[in-house]
Scaffold this active site. Structure first.
Site, PDB file in Angstrom:
ATOM      1  N   ASP A  74      52.028  17.632  78.973  1.00  0.00           N
ATOM      2  CA  ASP A  74      51.046  18.606  78.493  1.00  0.00           C
ATOM      3  C   ASP A  74      50.738  19.606  79.628  1.00  0.00           C
ATOM      4  O   ASP A  74      50.971  19.280  80.806  1.00  0.00           O
ATOM      5  CB  ASP A  74      49.790  17.818  78.083  1.00  0.00           C
ATOM      6  CG  ASP A  74      48.830  18.595  77.217  1.00  0.00           C
ATOM      7  OD1 ASP A  74      49.251  19.579  76.599  1.00  0.00           O
ATOM      8  OD2 ASP A  74      47.643  18.194  77.138  1.00  0.00           O
ATOM      9  N   HIS A  75      50.210  20.770  79.295  1.00  0.00           N
ATOM     10  CA  HIS A  75      49.808  21.809  80.262  1.00  0.00           C
ATOM     11  C   HIS A  75      50.266  21.583  81.704  1.00  0.00           C
ATOM     12  O   HIS A  75      49.557  20.937  82.483  1.00  0.00           O
ATOM     13  CB  HIS A  75      48.282  21.913  80.328  1.00  0.00           C
ATOM     14  CG  HIS A  75      47.668  22.347  79.051  1.00  0.00           C
ATOM     15  ND1 HIS A  75      47.614  23.647  78.656  1.00  0.00           N
ATOM     16  CD2 HIS A  75      47.072  21.617  78.062  1.00  0.00           C
ATOM     17  CE1 HIS A  75      47.003  23.728  77.489  1.00  0.00           C
ATOM     18  NE2 HIS A  75      46.673  22.523  77.103  1.00  0.00           N
ATOM     19  N   ASP A  96      52.545  25.890  81.266  1.00  0.00           N
ATOM     20  CA  ASP A  96      51.335  26.658  80.974  1.00  0.00           C
ATOM     21  C   ASP A  96      51.140  27.702  82.069  1.00  0.00           C
ATOM     22  O   ASP A  96      50.523  27.446  83.097  1.00  0.00           O
ATOM     23  CB  ASP A  96      50.122  25.731  80.871  1.00  0.00           C
ATOM     24  CG  ASP A  96      48.850  26.512  80.535  1.00  0.00           C
ATOM     25  OD1 ASP A  96      48.924  27.763  80.464  1.00  0.00           O
ATOM     26  OD2 ASP A  96      47.798  25.886  80.357  1.00  0.00           O
ATOM     27  N   GLU A 126      52.346  28.658  76.323  1.00  0.00           N
ATOM     28  CA  GLU A 126      51.043  29.112  75.792  1.00  0.00           C
ATOM     29  C   GLU A 126      50.834  30.598  76.027  1.00  0.00           C
ATOM     30  O   GLU A 126      51.232  31.144  77.059  1.00  0.00           O
ATOM     31  CB  GLU A 126      49.925  28.307  76.475  1.00  0.00           C
ATOM     32  CG  GLU A 126      48.514  28.762  76.112  1.00  0.00           C
ATOM     33  CD  GLU A 126      47.429  27.867  76.716  1.00  0.00           C
ATOM     34  OE1 GLU A 126      47.658  26.654  76.871  1.00  0.00           O
ATOM     35  OE2 GLU A 126      46.348  28.402  77.029  1.00  0.00           O
ATOM     36  N   HIS A 172      39.368  22.884  74.445  1.00  0.00           N
ATOM     37  CA  HIS A 172      39.547  21.542  75.000  1.00  0.00           C
ATOM     38  C   HIS A 172      38.167  20.936  75.268  1.00  0.00           C
ATOM     39  O   HIS A 172      37.254  21.637  75.681  1.00  0.00           O
ATOM     40  CB  HIS A 172      40.311  21.620  76.328  1.00  0.00           C
ATOM     41  CG  HIS A 172      41.738  22.046  76.181  1.00  0.00           C
ATOM     42  ND1 HIS A 172      42.305  23.043  76.934  1.00  0.00           N
ATOM     43  CD2 HIS A 172      42.726  21.601  75.369  1.00  0.00           C
ATOM     44  CE1 HIS A 172      43.575  23.187  76.596  1.00  0.00           C
ATOM     45  NE2 HIS A 172      43.860  22.329  75.646  1.00  0.00           N
ATOM     46  N   GLY A 173      38.021  19.652  75.055  1.00  0.00           N
ATOM     47  CA  GLY A 173      36.738  18.987  75.334  1.00  0.00           C
ATOM     48  C   GLY A 173      35.883  18.908  74.081  1.00  0.00           C
ATOM     49  O   GLY A 173      36.385  19.008  72.969  1.00  0.00           O
ATOM     50  N   HIS A 200      45.869  23.144  69.910  1.00  0.00           N
ATOM     51  CA  HIS A 200      45.203  22.481  71.040  1.00  0.00           C
ATOM     52  C   HIS A 200      43.739  22.246  70.694  1.00  0.00           C
ATOM     53  O   HIS A 200      43.209  22.862  69.774  1.00  0.00           O
ATOM     54  CB  HIS A 200      45.330  23.356  72.295  1.00  0.00           C
ATOM     55  CG  HIS A 200      46.687  23.226  72.930  1.00  0.00           C
ATOM     56  ND1 HIS A 200      46.898  22.596  74.119  1.00  0.00           N
ATOM     57  CD2 HIS A 200      47.912  23.616  72.489  1.00  0.00           C
ATOM     58  CE1 HIS A 200      48.181  22.613  74.409  1.00  0.00           C
ATOM     59  NE2 HIS A 200      48.823  23.233  73.439  1.00  0.00           N
ATOM     60  N   THR A 203      40.146  17.385  69.331  1.00  0.00           N
ATOM     61  CA  THR A 203      38.950  16.533  69.231  1.00  0.00           C
ATOM     62  C   THR A 203      37.756  17.319  68.690  1.00  0.00           C
ATOM     63  O   THR A 203      37.417  18.370  69.238  1.00  0.00           O
ATOM     64  CB  THR A 203      38.581  15.956  70.616  1.00  0.00           C
ATOM     65  OG1 THR A 203      39.698  15.231  71.095  1.00  0.00           O
ATOM     66  CG2 THR A 203      37.351  15.045  70.541  1.00  0.00           C
ATOM     67  N   THR A 225      40.477  14.310  74.269  1.00  0.00           N
ATOM     68  CA  THR A 225      39.099  13.865  74.553  1.00  0.00           C
ATOM     69  C   THR A 225      38.694  12.656  73.705  1.00  0.00           C
ATOM     70  O   THR A 225      38.049  11.730  74.201  1.00  0.00           O
ATOM     71  CB  THR A 225      38.127  15.045  74.334  1.00  0.00           C
ATOM     72  OG1 THR A 225      38.574  16.131  75.151  1.00  0.00           O
ATOM     73  CG2 THR A 225      36.705  14.698  74.701  1.00  0.00           C
TER      74      THR A 225
HETATM   75  P1  13P Z   1      41.002  17.823  73.156  1.00  0.00           P
HETATM   76  O1  13P Z   1      40.725  17.213  74.491  1.00  0.00           O
HETATM   77  O2  13P Z   1      39.935  18.742  72.712  1.00  0.00           O
HETATM   78  O3  13P Z   1      41.357  16.793  72.134  1.00  0.00           O
HETATM   79  O4  13P Z   1      42.295  18.757  73.344  1.00  0.00           O
HETATM   80  C1  13P Z   1      43.524  18.182  73.623  1.00  0.00           C
HETATM   81  C2  13P Z   1      44.540  19.177  74.015  1.00  0.00           C
HETATM   82  O5  13P Z   1      44.636  20.243  73.459  1.00  0.00           O
HETATM   83  C3  13P Z   1      45.466  18.790  75.086  1.00  0.00           C
HETATM   84  O6  13P Z   1      46.299  19.826  75.456  1.00  0.00           O
END
Ligand code: 13P
Length: 276
Positions: A74-75, A96, A126, A172-173, A200, A203, A225
């Site tokens: 990821d990223h 990223d 991205e 994110h978060g 992305h 959560t 998250t």
């Molecule tokens: P969340 O942490 O909001 O679930 O996002 C995950 C994400 O996009 C990881 O790249």
């Protein structure tokens, strides 16, 4: 995996794993639901454990099941780490470079595609800037911006991606308020680029938002998250309920159950159950 999902209008869950137990929770939930699945690792998690340990768990767990399991980075901004992961056995990576100017983002994304292609490793990139915190990656509200559909089209015409992550208003978060999703951007980008889209910031999105985004072309949904919360809450919840018991395997089982429950719910909602 993703082009099949995009054509079938469902999404493959991409779950950020933290350790062996969370990896096992994802793989077992996918196996029970006969769903293809993506195990994702943040750059921070790879650095914490080392690429070889992670590949060891994934190979062992994925080898026991019949469903397709991908391992995605990821990223990642660091080309050396991307190279290490490709060498170690990741099947997919995300470059990223979205904080860089358009041309630099494009050049770096192309460089990663050149690095990945000979090894049959797929690439996500991205455009725009997704607000929030994803491990060591912090994007402040004032620095976030949505992807420009015309730039998105140009970007995807100039670099052959397997998955594209345009910023469309998710974060994110934990969401502070109701997220404002730019569905028109998602629709335009999905139609013009014809590249499977990654959603992305999974959560905290409502079922309705997931369904709409998947119907418009999101073929990969990232969840991180939620797993971090289940990891900690599973541990703390068990300990609070059994405060005199010091049996780590029972705690690990409680964490596993908590993580797996959420993951299975996601897989069903994303429509990938039965698609393996
Ligand atoms: P969340 O942490 O909001 O679930 O996002 C995950 C994400 O996009 C990881 O790249």
């Amino acid at each position: 995996m993703l082009s099949k999902a995009a054509a079938g209008r469902y999404a493959v869950g991409a779950f950020n794993v933290l350790d062996y137990n969370s990896t096992k929770a994802v793989v077992q939930a996918a196996e029970e639901l006969a769903a293809p699945v993506i195990l994702q690792t943040s750059a921070k998690t790879v650095t914490f454990w080392g690429p070889r340990a992670l590949v060891g768990w994934v190979t062992e767990l994925a080898g026991r099941v019949k469903v397709p399991v991908a391992l995605h980075l990821d990223h990642c901004k660091d080309l050396d780490l991307i190279r290490d992961c490709i060498e170690a056995g990741w099947t997919s990576v995300m470059i990223d470079a979205s904080a860089r100017p358009f041309e630099e983002n494009l050049a770096l994304s192309r460089q990663v595609v050149e690095m990945a292609r000979p090894k049959d490793v797929t690439v996500e990139a991205e455009l725009g800037a997704i607000v929030g915190v994803e491990d060591e990656l912090h994007v402040k509200e004032q620095d976030s911006h949505l992807a420009d559909p015309r730039q998105a089209m140009e970007f995807c015409a100039k670099v052959k991606l397997d998955c594209f992550a345009p910023a469309i208003g998710t974060a994110h978060g934990i969401y502070k308020g109701e997220p404002k999703i730019a569905y028109h951007i998602l629709q335009e980008v999905a139609t013009s680029t014809r590249v499977p889209i990654a959603l992305h910031g999974g959560t905290g999105l409502s079922d309705e938002v997931f369904r709409r985004c998947i119907a418009l072309g999101c073929a990969k949904v990232n969840i991180s998250t939620q797993i971090k919360y289940a990891f900690i809450d599973g541990f703390v919840g068990y300990h609070n309920a059994h405060s005199t018991q010091y049996d780590p395997l029972k705690v690990l089982q409680a964490q596993f159950d908590e993580m797996k429950k959420g993951i299975a719910g996601n897989i069903k909602l994303f429509g990938s159950a039965g698609k393996a």
